[in-house]
Structure formats: C-alpha cells, structure tokens
Scaffold this motif. Structure first.
Motif, PDB file in Angstrom:
ATOM      1  N   ALA A  93      48.216  87.150  23.423  1.00 11.79           N
ATOM      2  CA  ALA A  93      47.483  87.466  23.704  1.00 11.79           C
ATOM      3  C   ALA A  93      47.346  85.877  24.662  1.00 11.79           C
ATOM      4  CB  ALA A  93      45.663  87.656  22.883  1.00 11.79           C
ATOM      5  N   ASP A  94      45.994  85.710  25.457  1.00 12.34           N
ATOM      6  CA  ASP A  94      46.105  84.196  26.795  1.00 12.34           C
ATOM      7  C   ASP A  94      45.080  83.302  25.313  1.00 12.34           C
ATOM      8  OD1 ASP A  94      45.995  82.672  28.334  1.00 12.34           O
ATOM      9  OD2 ASP A  94      43.575  82.680  28.706  1.00 12.34           O
ATOM     10  N   ASP A  95      45.434  82.525  25.658  1.00 10.29           N
ATOM     11  CA  ASP A  95      45.142  81.001  24.586  1.00 10.29           C
ATOM     12  C   ASP A  95      43.445  81.286  24.379  1.00 10.29           C
ATOM     13  OD1 ASP A  95      46.920  80.245  23.296  1.00 10.29           O
ATOM     14  OD2 ASP A  95      47.266  78.461  24.180  1.00 10.29           O
ATOM     15  N   ALA A  96      42.992  81.222  26.195  1.00  9.44           N
ATOM     16  CA  ALA A  96      40.792  81.174  25.897  1.00  9.44           C
ATOM     17  C   ALA A  96      40.823  82.583  25.095  1.00  9.44           C
ATOM     18  CB  ALA A  96      40.707  81.351  27.113  1.00  9.44           C
ATOM     19  N   VAL A  97      41.362  83.675  25.375  1.00 11.25           N
ATOM     20  CA  VAL A  97      41.021  84.611  24.407  1.00 11.25           C
ATOM     21  C   VAL A  97      41.220  84.571  23.148  1.00 11.25           C
ATOM     22  CG1 VAL A  97      41.283  86.988  24.421  1.00 11.25           C
ATOM     23  CG2 VAL A  97      41.296  86.382  26.536  1.00 11.25           C
ATOM     24  N   LEU A  98      42.238  83.732  23.372  1.00 16.93           N
ATOM     25  CA  LEU A  98      42.574  84.061  21.293  1.00 16.93           C
ATOM     26  C   LEU A  98      42.246  82.775  20.001  1.00 16.93           C
ATOM     27  CD1 LEU A  98      46.618  83.555  20.522  1.00 16.93           C
ATOM     28  CD2 LEU A  98      45.191  85.016  19.254  1.00 16.93           C
ATOM     29  N   ILE A  99      41.637  82.103  20.531  1.00 11.11           N
ATOM     30  CA  ILE A  99      40.148  80.796  20.686  1.00 11.11           C
ATOM     31  C   ILE A  99      39.300  81.740  20.385  1.00 11.11           C
ATOM     32  CG2 ILE A  99      39.700  78.474  21.067  1.00 11.11           C
ATOM     33  CD1 ILE A  99      42.243  77.470  22.924  1.00 11.11           C
ATOM     34  N   LYS A 100      39.021  82.445  21.377  1.00 11.57           N
ATOM     35  CA  LYS A 100      37.758  82.656  21.044  1.00 11.57           C
ATOM     36  C   LYS A 100      37.976  83.576  20.029  1.00 11.57           C
ATOM     37  CE  LYS A 100      33.996  85.879  23.042  1.00 11.57           C
ATOM     38  NZ  LYS A 100      34.272  86.755  22.396  1.00 11.57           N
ATOM     39  N   ASN A 101      38.651  85.044  19.785  1.00  7.63           N
ATOM     40  CA  ASN A 101      38.562  85.864  19.096  1.00  7.63           C
ATOM     41  C   ASN A 101      39.284  85.464  16.916  1.00  7.63           C
ATOM     42  OD1 ASN A 101      37.840  87.406  20.770  1.00  7.63           O
ATOM     43  ND2 ASN A 101      40.242  88.327  21.135  1.00  7.63           N
ATOM     44  N   VAL A 102      40.253  84.310  17.370  1.00 10.67           N
ATOM     45  CA  VAL A 102      40.436  83.767  16.085  1.00 10.67           C
ATOM     46  C   VAL A 102      39.100  83.010  15.056  1.00 10.67           C
ATOM     47  CG1 VAL A 102      41.968  81.922  14.873  1.00 10.67           C
ATOM     48  CG2 VAL A 102      42.382  83.652  16.656  1.00 10.67           C
ATOM     49  N   ALA A 103      38.182  82.685  16.014  1.00 14.00           N
ATOM     50  CA  ALA A 103      36.819  81.705  15.704  1.00 14.00           C
ATOM     51  C   ALA A 103      36.244  82.768  14.673  1.00 14.00           C
ATOM     52  CB  ALA A 103      36.045  80.658  16.748  1.00 14.00           C
ATOM     53  N   ASP A 104      35.996  84.403  15.949  1.00 14.19           N
ATOM     54  CA  ASP A 104      35.267  85.229  14.760  1.00 14.19           C
ATOM     55  C   ASP A 104      36.538  85.786  13.454  1.00 14.19           C
ATOM     56  OD1 ASP A 104      33.141  84.822  17.045  1.00 14.19           O
ATOM     57  OD2 ASP A 104      34.586  87.139  18.810  1.00 14.19           O
ATOM     58  N   ALA A 105      37.118  85.895  13.668  1.00  9.25           N
ATOM     59  CA  ALA A 105      38.386  86.321  12.712  1.00  9.25           C
ATOM     60  C   ALA A 105      37.967  85.309  11.581  1.00  9.25           C
ATOM     61  CB  ALA A 105      39.342  86.454  13.012  1.00  9.25           C
TER      62      ALA A 105
END
Length: 154
Positions: A93-105
């Motif tokens: 996954a791209d970092d921008a997408v990962l940052i958002k999804n990790v925050a949600d997780a």
C-alpha cells in the motif's frame, strides 16, 4: 477329429499372434513420450500410464492426458502433472493510504502509537496480550511492507 485338432491349433496360433501384436510397455512409453510436451515424464507399467512433471497451464495438462489415453495398448492414465504456480507481484500500500488506514485500525487501541514510513508500520506503546492478535490482523490486511512491532505486551 483331424479337423477339430486343426481348428484348435489355428485358434491357439491366432491367440498367440494377437497377444504378440499387443504393444509392450517400452513401445507405449516411447510413442507417448514422442508426442508429449517437454518436461512431461511418461512411465508405463502393464499398460498403465503415469504422467509426471510441471506444465504451464490446465490446457496442457488435459491435452497430455488425452494424448496418453489415445495411444494403443493404454489401459489407464494417471495424470500427476502439476501446474506451475504464477508469480503474483507483491502489493504494498501507498504511504498516504496506509497512514489513514493505520490510524483507523489503531483508534480502538489508545495506548498504541503508530507511524508509517516507506511502507513500514512502526508500533510503539503498550497493548494487552488479548488485543495484540486483533491489531496485527487489522494491520496486516492493510498490506504494509513490514510491521515493526515495538509494543510492550501487558
């Protein structure tokens, strides 16, 4: 009486002739091997054919079995050919997408801090042992390059 013996000897001779005409295993193996694709090994025992090796796809595997079945003298065919697995590219996954999804997780784990850099998720803080598996499953599903777990388990 002489006619009966003559007919009986003719029947025996015809039977022996027909048995002698039946292809032997080596001949069957050579005939099939000559028609098969490279990488396919043919073994024949008492008219029973076994195909082994690695092929590119299901169509080649099916065709190989049909070629063997069509050969004269073949009783059965065991098709043990394996289809070569395709090498699928690893998706990160791209970092921008990962940052958002990790925050949600990690929102349900207030004592866990997460940072993302170059596809790697760095986890710090504290977590209960029972919650660790759930968190790791959620993060793995996001397809990071790596999860660097520096959490203290309580």
């Amino acid at each position: 009486m002489k006619t009966s013996k003559f007919l009986m000897s003719m029947v025996v001779a015809a039977t022996l002739f027909c048995v002698g005409c039946k292809p032997n295993d080596a001949a069957i193996q050579a005939a099939i091997q000559a028609k098969e694709a490279a990488g396919i090994t043919v073994a024949v025992t008492k008219g029973n054919v076994t195909l082994t090796g690695v092929v590119d796809d299901e169509a080649i595997k099916t065709t190989a079995g049909e070629i063997a079945k069509a050969e004269k003298g073949v009783k059965t065919v065991t098709n043990n050919l394996i289809i070569k697995p395709t090498d699928l590219p690893v998706v990160i996954a791209d970092d921008a997408v990962l940052i958002k999804n990790v925050a949600d997780a990690t929102k349900d784990f207030p004592t866990v801090k997460a940072a993302v850099k170059d596809g790697v998720v760095l986890l710090t803080g504290e977590i209960k042992k029972a919650s660790l598996i759930t968190l790791m499953q959620h993060l793995s599903a996001l397809k990071p390059k790596k999860i660097d777990n520096k959490l203290t388990v309580k």
